[in-house]
Scaffold this active site. Structure first.
Site, PDB file in Angstrom:
ATOM      1  CG  ASN A  79      11.951  -0.797  -7.750  1.00  0.00           C
ATOM      2  OD1 ASN A  79      11.013  -1.161  -6.625  1.00  0.00           O
ATOM      3  ND2 ASN A  79      10.417   0.121  -8.575  1.00  0.00           N
ATOM      4  N   GLY A  85      15.788 -10.073 -12.809  1.00  0.00           N
ATOM      5  CA  GLY A  85      17.650 -10.394 -13.432  1.00  0.00           C
ATOM      6  C   GLY A  85      17.314 -10.635 -14.755  1.00  0.00           C
ATOM      7  NE  ARG A 340       7.081  -6.941 -18.667  1.00  0.00           N
ATOM      8  CZ  ARG A 340       8.127  -6.960 -17.717  1.00  0.00           C
ATOM      9  NH1 ARG A 340       8.516  -5.070 -17.840  1.00  0.00           N
ATOM     10  NH2 ARG A 340       8.954  -7.727 -17.919  1.00  0.00           N
ATOM     11  CB  ILE A 500      19.098  -5.207 -16.704  1.00  0.00           C
ATOM     12  CG1 ILE A 500      17.477  -5.825 -15.306  1.00  0.00           C
ATOM     13  CG2 ILE A 500      19.906  -4.943 -16.017  1.00  0.00           C
ATOM     14  CD1 ILE A 500      17.491  -6.846 -15.256  1.00  0.00           C
TER      15      ILE A 500
END
Lengths: 516, 516
Positions: A79, A85, A340, A500
């Site tokens: 993923n 990014g 979210r 990330i």
């Protein structure tokens, strides 16, 4: 409906069960090292080629370790290579230069708010401390960052870096480039991890896998049913890092954890995102937490499959600088800059207003918002046809069948809030948006359908990325884990751009310490 | 604070780790049957003497099976013997006779509402179907039910039976009485289950345990640190039922699952409620769900430890027929008949209004409410001093330092809602309370501090109480589980009175089918 779905699972899953159970050393235990003749030997075996796996490989190789990296899919990156990014990087040089005040306390508090207090804050603290080390590692591989910081939803300040190409591939490709020229590192794609190999003391000393594996997206459970490939045993003298990702596309496991996530629900994840490797760790004494918290990404489009092209546009152009309306009413219905979970819940409610469950919210922004972000955020979905461009708000309203007058009033009200620096309706941080409103044509729009994105559940680890045993309450010798396969750091709901950093930091830590 | 607590765990838990790990067959796997000389042989071994374990033992013995029941504590009954004794029993004879309309759909829908849609509804359906079988089993042992049905919070209709003695002991004692005279059944207290014994095929064929075990409530983790007792191996020719309960008092595991549940937080559970047995099942291929959902009971008192005496009074007299006020304002702040999660969250918010975190809500009812319920619900806590009796509302207000005028207005308003059959403030079902308001002296009151009560997380089972394997997605041969050690049936938050039915039904099913 739900019961039917669960029963149909059982029917399907019965097909492959017997055979695989026989194939394993026993139906319950990992292979014992005494019974294994290893095909190949390494210092460290890493399962997965996402951010965590590659960061670990680079760090381990830097210490002269001989490293094997396994990837079940045909291409590397999981993923990590298909996401937006954007990486939270508190105290990065752009943030410091721009005078934006950040702190460990604020970084943790932001995560805990959306995570509903379920976060393991010691892990968040380590992410903050190692933020610039992660940036440095990526930079040393040739990754490039834009100097335009992302002010991600749910964050109190702008702290997130964006890759110049607007995708996680902007980090994965440079890391893969470095590793492919590294004599210490072997990367095997189409090689499926099956189980751990342990010695009599319970130490993980290697893994069983299958080379020439062919992932089959048509199977209900690839982990269970797919028997392709040739069995191999790899020794890991110093230890194994599990960096196998989450279970967003594991139709079996995800519905057990949350019965509302029926098989037909789409996901941003690549088709191989399954729980099999995590559950193998469970069988050697690891244990899971937070597995019933499955996150939906509220930036996805019903007009394309999977992650798609619209996410960065909807999130960073519309949700940050623009507004989102209910197409039935033409009115806003949420704080577009909330976390979210809050937004996905609000969107689902609006979507369900139509009988067909297709009253998809419409996200709107103007040319100022597009100019403020990476141009590819808009050009790519425009090309794909999932974002549309209009000369006037009237044209936009017509295209999405919005009631015109209420919609125009909504935009006018919103613009007045931006001007006043205060949103009395939903409390959006309109005072931190550089005065950008929705007034300068052309206008742009997308539609929203939340999709399964990140699975909060995973293995319990400590701040050294060691996997904790349920039997000893201590690290399992020889076993580390990093990234989405672990649980706790993000609590009930992960903030955007924290993933990330999570993967990079705990991958790095494992790569620095396994066999040290 | 939180970080400190987690670190202090690690320190404490390090003490006992090495020794126990060496004691096990390996640090990761259960004992293999090949290496075991069994001390005793049975058809079925049952772990736990709560509702599930005893119901299973009775059913298994009825089929002529030779049964061993293990209990680590000195007395039988676990949490089952110290709870309120109220059991959801849809379609029971009193409900039918009183003309109360219930249905499988309603029974499931009530649970799914409080369970936030995370419930495994197929399991709920089985509970409904077997409801009267569970009642019959208890009756056949001599248990007695009151004909006054409980209209439990979060339920749409009155469907719950109460034991005449107002405690779960009203069911445990009759079942134990029956089993103690049963030549097929051996019950060993102070015998601690340690691990499963499996054969080469992965089938569970017995258990390892320690007799003469002395539980030590002073240990941070009794599961990890307690080395008392003499090791024994028991063969289970037909299978093993895990009915070991939840982890409400496992200070280590519960804080990993929800970091807000720090060790100092009290619980209604008996001191031995720990995760050890569940985690042993994990290591032979079972897997957990919903483990981060830990339920607080919003009926407990800050004026006593543990489950205490006030729960039934606060729940059934005050929350059903009376009202609850914030002592700072004298006003109501919640629907007193809502589900547990809604009320616990509301109470925590009120409690936190004072700096010392001790602004405990005050629950109030009158003599009509007391008369409508089992008299022991009020007499027992009155005697214990955790419920108080007043001739006037003025005296009550003074005793709890409530602002008098707002409080009297609150009561007057509430009484007008009961009269009108509609609560415009919080939507309580005041039309279903037989006209009982808060007007007839004497008046009664208690205070509320929610305590850890039921842990939603547990092992995945199917409708036959078989434990599902993560490796095969099929039942693990030889392993069943029932009651609080399983997960899914109650979703995110269990409704009151559903637990006893859950335990009874899946215990019965296991007892009917193991080795059939």
């Amino acid at each position: 409906m739900q019961d039917v779905s669960r029963r149909s699972f059982l029917k399907i899953s019965a097909v492959g069960a017997g055979a695989l159970a026989l194939g394993a050393s026993s139906a319950t235990a990992a292979q014992n090292a005494k019974d294994v003749k290893f095909d190949e030997e390494y210092d460290i075996v890493i399962i997965g080629t996402g951010f965590a796996g590659l960061a670990a490989a680079i760090k381990a190789s830097g210490r002269g370790k001989k490293v094997l990296v396994l990837e079940k899919m045909g291409r590397a990156g999981g993923n990590s290579v298909i996401n937006g990014g954007n990486m939270a990087a508190p105290m990065n040089k752009f943030q410091v230069a721009q005078g934006i005040k950040d702190s460990k306390e604020l970084f943790i508090a932001d995560a805990v708010k959306d995570g509903l207090g379920l976060n393991h804050t010691d892990l968040l603290g380590v992410m903050f401390d190692r933020s610039n080390d992660a940036v440095d590692l990526l930079t040393s591989c040739g990754a490039e960052f834009s100097d335009k910081l992302i002010f991600e939803s749910g964050h109190s300040v702008a702290r997130s870096l964006q890759s110049t190409n607007g995708s996680g591939s902007g980090y994965i490709q440079p890391m893969m480039g470095k590793l492919q020229n590294d004599p210490n590192v072997t990367i095997k794609t189409r090689t499926k991890f099956d189980d751990f190999i342990v010695d009599d003391s319970g130490r993980v000393v290697g893994v069983e896998a299958r080379e020439e594996y062919k992932f089959d997206p048509k199977l209900f459970s690839d982990d269970l049913e797919n028997k392709s490939g040739e069995k191999k045993s790899y020794k890991a003298k110093d230890g194994v890092l599990l960096a196998s990702g989450g279970y967003g596309r594991d139709l079996w496991y995800r519905q057990i954890q949350d019965p509302r996530v029926v098989p037909s629900i789409d996901s941003t994840n690549h088709p191989g995102s399954s729980a099999g490797a995590m559950l193998a760790a469970n069988r050697i004494g690891a244990f899971t937490l937070l597995t019933s918290w499955i996150q939906f990404l509220p930036y996805c489009s019903p007009d394309e499959k999977g992650f798609g092209a619209a996410v960065n546009f909807t999130n960073h152009c519309c949700n940050t600088y623009g507004l989102t309306v209910d197409p039935k009413t033409g009115k806003r219905f949420m704080d577009e800059h909330a976390g979210r979970k809050i937004k996905a819940d609000a969107c689902f409610k609006v979507i369900a207003e139509s009988e067909k469950n297709d009253n998809y919210p419409v996200n709107v922004c103007d040319s100022q918002a597009v100019a403020a972000r990476n141009p590819v955020y808009t050009s790519r979905p425009l090309e794909a046809g999932v974002v549309k461009k209009f000369n006037t708000l009237e044209e936009l309203a017509k295209a999405y069948n919005l009631p015109l007058e209420p919609f125009l009033k909504t935009v006018a009200d919103y613009n007045s809030y931006v001007k006043a620096g205060k949103d009395p309706e939903f409390g959006k941080v309109v005072d931190k948006l550089d005065g950008i409103d929705v007034s300068k044509p052309p206008f742009y729009a997308s539609r929203t359908m939340p999709k399964v994105h990140h699975t909060m559940g995973g293995l319990e680890i400590n701040t050294k990325a060691q996997v904790i045993s349920s039997l000893t309450h201590e690290p399992i010798p020889g076993l580390w884990a990093a990234g989405e396969v672990t649980g706790g750091v993000h609590g009930a709901s992960r903030l955007g751009t924290y993933a990330i950093l999570d993967c990079m930091v705990f991958g790095m830590i494992a790569g620095e310490t396994i066999g040290a």
